[in-house]
Design a protein around this motif. Structure first.
Motif, PDB file in Angstrom:
ATOM      1  N   THR A 210      42.688   6.624 -21.767  1.00 43.18           N
ATOM      2  CA  THR A 210      42.143   6.749 -23.117  1.00 43.18           C
ATOM      3  C   THR A 210      42.305   8.174 -23.643  1.00 43.18           C
ATOM      4  OG1 THR A 210      39.963   6.950 -22.036  1.00 43.18           O
ATOM      5  CG2 THR A 210      40.481   4.855 -23.102  1.00 43.18           C
ATOM      6  N   THR A 211      42.234   9.146 -22.750  1.00 43.80           N
ATOM      7  CA  THR A 211      42.447  10.540 -23.170  1.00 43.80           C
ATOM      8  C   THR A 211      43.827  10.705 -23.802  1.00 43.80           C
ATOM      9  OG1 THR A 211      40.974  11.462 -21.483  1.00 43.80           O
ATOM     10  CG2 THR A 211      42.679  12.918 -22.356  1.00 43.80           C
ATOM     11  N   GLU A 212      44.847  10.173 -23.151  1.00 41.39           N
ATOM     12  CA  GLU A 212      46.214  10.371 -23.655  1.00 41.39           C
ATOM     13  C   GLU A 212      46.455   9.619 -24.959  1.00 41.39           C
ATOM     14  OE1 GLU A 212      48.529  11.659 -19.590  1.00 41.39           O
ATOM     15  OE2 GLU A 212      48.695   9.565 -20.217  1.00 41.39           O
ATOM     16  N   ILE A 213      45.747   8.523 -25.179  1.00 41.85           N
ATOM     17  CA  ILE A 213      45.842   7.864 -26.479  1.00 41.85           C
ATOM     18  C   ILE A 213      45.243   8.758 -27.557  1.00 41.85           C
ATOM     19  CG2 ILE A 213      45.021   5.942 -27.893  1.00 41.85           C
ATOM     20  CD1 ILE A 213      45.215   4.154 -25.442  1.00 41.85           C
ATOM     21  N   LEU A 214      44.054   9.275 -27.307  1.00 37.83           N
ATOM     22  CA  LEU A 214      43.400  10.120 -28.308  1.00 37.83           C
ATOM     23  C   LEU A 214      44.209  11.380 -28.588  1.00 37.83           C
ATOM     24  CD1 LEU A 214      39.645   9.800 -27.220  1.00 37.83           C
ATOM     25  CD2 LEU A 214      40.881   8.508 -28.970  1.00 37.83           C
ATOM     26  N   LEU A 215      44.756  11.982 -27.542  1.00 35.35           N
ATOM     27  CA  LEU A 215      45.588  13.171 -27.752  1.00 35.35           C
ATOM     28  C   LEU A 215      46.848  12.818 -28.531  1.00 35.35           C
ATOM     29  CD1 LEU A 215      45.347  14.922 -24.249  1.00 35.35           C
ATOM     30  CD2 LEU A 215      44.084  15.493 -26.344  1.00 35.35           C
TER      31      LEU A 215
ATOM     32  N   ALA B 104      42.588  15.965 -30.552  1.00 36.69           N
ATOM     33  CA  ALA B 104      42.035  16.944 -29.613  1.00 36.69           C
ATOM     34  C   ALA B 104      40.871  17.715 -30.221  1.00 36.69           C
ATOM     35  CB  ALA B 104      43.124  17.914 -29.162  1.00 36.69           C
ATOM     36  N   ASP B 105      40.942  17.976 -31.519  1.00 33.20           N
ATOM     37  CA  ASP B 105      39.881  18.755 -32.167  1.00 33.20           C
ATOM     38  C   ASP B 105      38.591  17.969 -32.332  1.00 33.20           C
ATOM     39  OD1 ASP B 105      41.009  17.029 -34.051  1.00 33.20           O
ATOM     40  OD2 ASP B 105      40.693  18.418 -35.727  1.00 33.20           O
TER      41      ASP B 105
ATOM     42  N   THR C 227      37.052  15.436 -21.174  1.00 31.26           N
ATOM     43  CA  THR C 227      37.841  14.394 -20.529  1.00 31.26           C
ATOM     44  C   THR C 227      37.501  14.401 -19.040  1.00 31.26           C
ATOM     45  OG1 THR C 227      39.776  15.710 -19.848  1.00 31.26           O
ATOM     46  CG2 THR C 227      39.735  14.901 -22.127  1.00 31.26           C
ATOM     47  N   ALA C 228      37.926  13.343 -18.339  1.00 31.68           N
ATOM     48  CA  ALA C 228      37.638  13.247 -16.904  1.00 31.68           C
ATOM     49  C   ALA C 228      38.530  12.208 -16.255  1.00 31.68           C
ATOM     50  CB  ALA C 228      36.163  12.891 -16.683  1.00 31.68           C
TER      51      ALA C 228
ATOM     52  N   ALA D 291      34.715   6.855 -24.565  1.00 32.72           N
ATOM     53  CA  ALA D 291      35.758   5.862 -24.309  1.00 32.72           C
ATOM     54  C   ALA D 291      36.134   5.870 -22.837  1.00 32.72           C
ATOM     55  CB  ALA D 291      36.996   6.155 -25.162  1.00 32.72           C
ATOM     56  N   SER D 292      36.529   4.704 -22.339  1.00 34.19           N
ATOM     57  CA  SER D 292      36.907   4.574 -20.933  1.00 34.19           C
ATOM     58  C   SER D 292      38.008   3.546 -20.778  1.00 34.19           C
ATOM     59  CB  SER D 292      35.695   4.162 -20.095  1.00 34.19           C
ATOM     60  OG  SER D 292      36.059   3.888 -18.766  1.00 34.19           O
ATOM     61  N   SER D 293      38.882   3.771 -19.791  1.00 35.63           N
ATOM     62  CA  SER D 293      39.965   2.830 -19.509  1.00 35.63           C
ATOM     63  C   SER D 293      39.528   1.695 -18.596  1.00 35.63           C
ATOM     64  CB  SER D 293      41.151   3.553 -18.847  1.00 35.63           C
ATOM     65  OG  SER D 293      41.659   4.567 -19.670  1.00 35.63           O
ATOM     66  N   PHE D 294      38.491   1.932 -17.780  1.00 37.23           N
ATOM     67  CA  PHE D 294      38.138   0.977 -16.742  1.00 37.23           C
ATOM     68  C   PHE D 294      36.662   0.608 -16.781  1.00 37.23           C
ATOM     69  CE2 PHE D 294      41.707   3.473 -14.956  1.00 37.23           C
ATOM     70  CZ  PHE D 294      42.657   2.443 -14.932  1.00 37.23           C
ATOM     71  N   ALA D 295      36.391  -0.690 -16.559  1.00 38.60           N
ATOM     72  CA  ALA D 295      35.017  -1.183 -16.532  1.00 38.60           C
ATOM     73  C   ALA D 295      34.220  -0.512 -15.428  1.00 38.60           C
ATOM     74  CB  ALA D 295      35.019  -2.701 -16.345  1.00 38.60           C
ATOM     75  N   SER D 296      34.873  -0.147 -14.343  1.00 38.84           N
ATOM     76  CA  SER D 296      34.176   0.497 -13.230  1.00 38.84           C
ATOM     77  C   SER D 296      33.620   1.863 -13.617  1.00 38.84           C
ATOM     78  CB  SER D 296      35.109   0.639 -12.023  1.00 38.84           C
ATOM     79  OG  SER D 296      36.261   1.405 -12.364  1.00 38.84           O
ATOM     80  N   THR D 297      34.234   2.523 -14.588  1.00 39.82           N
ATOM     81  CA  THR D 297      33.757   3.829 -15.034  1.00 39.82           C
ATOM     82  C   THR D 297      32.506   3.699 -15.892  1.00 39.82           C
ATOM     83  OG1 THR D 297      36.068   4.570 -15.066  1.00 39.82           O
ATOM     84  CG2 THR D 297      34.458   5.995 -16.135  1.00 39.82           C
ATOM     85  N   LEU D 298      32.471   2.649 -16.715  1.00 42.32           N
ATOM     86  CA  LEU D 298      31.310   2.403 -17.575  1.00 42.32           C
ATOM     87  C   LEU D 298      30.486   1.257 -17.015  1.00 42.32           C
ATOM     88  CD1 LEU D 298      32.620   2.825 -21.234  1.00 42.32           C
ATOM     89  CD2 LEU D 298      30.886   4.194 -20.067  1.00 42.32           C
TER      90      LEU D 298
END
Length: 344
Positions: free
Chosen positions: A66-71, A76-77, A82-83, A122-129
């Motif tokens: 999700t970070t790379e989509i937003l970037l 970025a501003d 990110t993590a 935002a998160s890519s994986f259900a395990s993160t959230l």
């Protein structure tokens, strides 16, 4: 537990003690930066109704995808953290990535995320959230922070069991494209979203032009030497395989990343080995170099035809996940099949 100003404000909102306008910037002004105004956005996301009243200005992305989509959307501003990284950032995004604080290379604590005063997570994986991750979505939503989960990790996928889940239907790039469009809508940059989707589609068309690989078998090894994680039929590697018309030797399992013993791997004897080249250090044999050294020395694998002929394709972890970099994986696998004369 210490709560940030915005989190404290959201708690009060839940009690009805404050009006919505009292949770603004603290200046009392109703003015909004260009591209952040307009009516609220509401949509269904992985079985939840999500409402984002204003375009986020303090977003946190908990996974590299999700970070790379937003970037890539030029946001970025509007990010404050990110993590959970497996690889270096996608080429071309280095400067933008450097502007955003990295909360953790792996999973940050809930408190560390809250300390950034996020207005969107935002998160890519259900395990993160989820339970055992940073925090369940409810924990953020109780504080008035809307959350977003990549639809590629929930639609047509069961994450209730052990491991990385199982799919009831194959994933396609259309789900990834929808994620791009939804995030662009949340941030009120819809035009940028369409432009990014168009670029990705153009790359897919170019990469697959003239390819006929129906007689070629592939195997995808993500990580772990002792009990290796190999791709099942229907995740991001399935997108690559199906788009090229090839065959995954483990397409008889719908598990996302089943752990398979080396004797079974050797018995399937694929034409090409697609190998994750990860920079993280959470499991054994993360780098491609270590994976190849193992394959060429292990008695069960050293006589496989792909190993003897050194038919290796090295991919980032993100290219093997359902992200915009799945297109990068498709490009590299297609190029390797052409190089080895396996593309028809």
């Amino acid at each position: 537990m210490h709560l940030s100003r915005s989190a404290r404000c959201s708690v009060l909102l839940l009690t009805g003690a404050l009006l919505l306008t009292a949770c603004g910037s603290g200046s009392g002004s109703s003015a909004k930066p260009a591209g952040t105004g307009g009516p609220g956005v509401t949509f269904d996301n992985c079985g939840r109704k999500v409402t984002v009243e204003d375009a986020p200005k303090r977003a946190v992305s908990l996974n590299q995808g999700t970070t790379e989509i937003l970037l890539s959307l030029g946001l970025a501003d509007r990010m404050v953290g990110t993590a959970t990284w497996t690889d270096p950032v996608m080429k071309g995004l280095e400067k933008a990535d450097a502007e955003v604080p990295r909360l953790a290379d792996n999973q940050p604590s809930f408190e560390k995320v809250l300390a950034t005063e996020p207005d969107f997570v935002a998160s890519s994986f259900a395990s993160t959230l989820g339970k055992g991750g940073v925090a369940p979505r409810e924990k953020f939503e109780e504080l008035g922070v809307p959350t977003y989960l990549s639809p590629a990790d929930c639609e047509g996928k069961d994450n209730s069991g052990d491991g990385d889940g199982a799919r009831s239907k194959p994933l396609t790039m259309e789900t990834v494209y929808r994620e791009v469009r939804e995030l662009a809508r949340v941030f009120r940059v819809e035009k940028r979203g369409e432009q990014l989707v168009d670029r990705l589609k153009s790359r897919v068309t170019k990469a697959t032009s003239g390819i006929r690989a129906e007689d070629t078998t592939l195997l995808y090894w993500f990580a772990n030497q002792e009990s290796p994680y190999m791709a099942g039929c229907c995740g991001a590697p399935g997108i690559i395989t199906d788009t090229l018309g090839a065959k995954n030797v483990f397409d008889d399992t719908k598990q996302e990343w089943p752990q398979i013993n080396w004797e079974t791997v050797a018995d399937r004897d694929p034409d090409v080995l697609v190998i994750g080249d990860l920079t993280r250090k959470s499991q054994t044999a993360e780098s491609a170099a270590k994976k190849i050294a193992f394959l060429e020395s292990n008695p069960a694998t050293k006589n496989m035809k792909a190993v003897k002929d050194k038919r290796y394709v090295l991919l980032s972890g993100q290219a093997m996940n359902p992200t915009i970099r799945t297109v990068e994986g498709l490009e590299k696998v297609a190029a390797a099949l052409r190089e080895h004369g396996l593309a028809g």
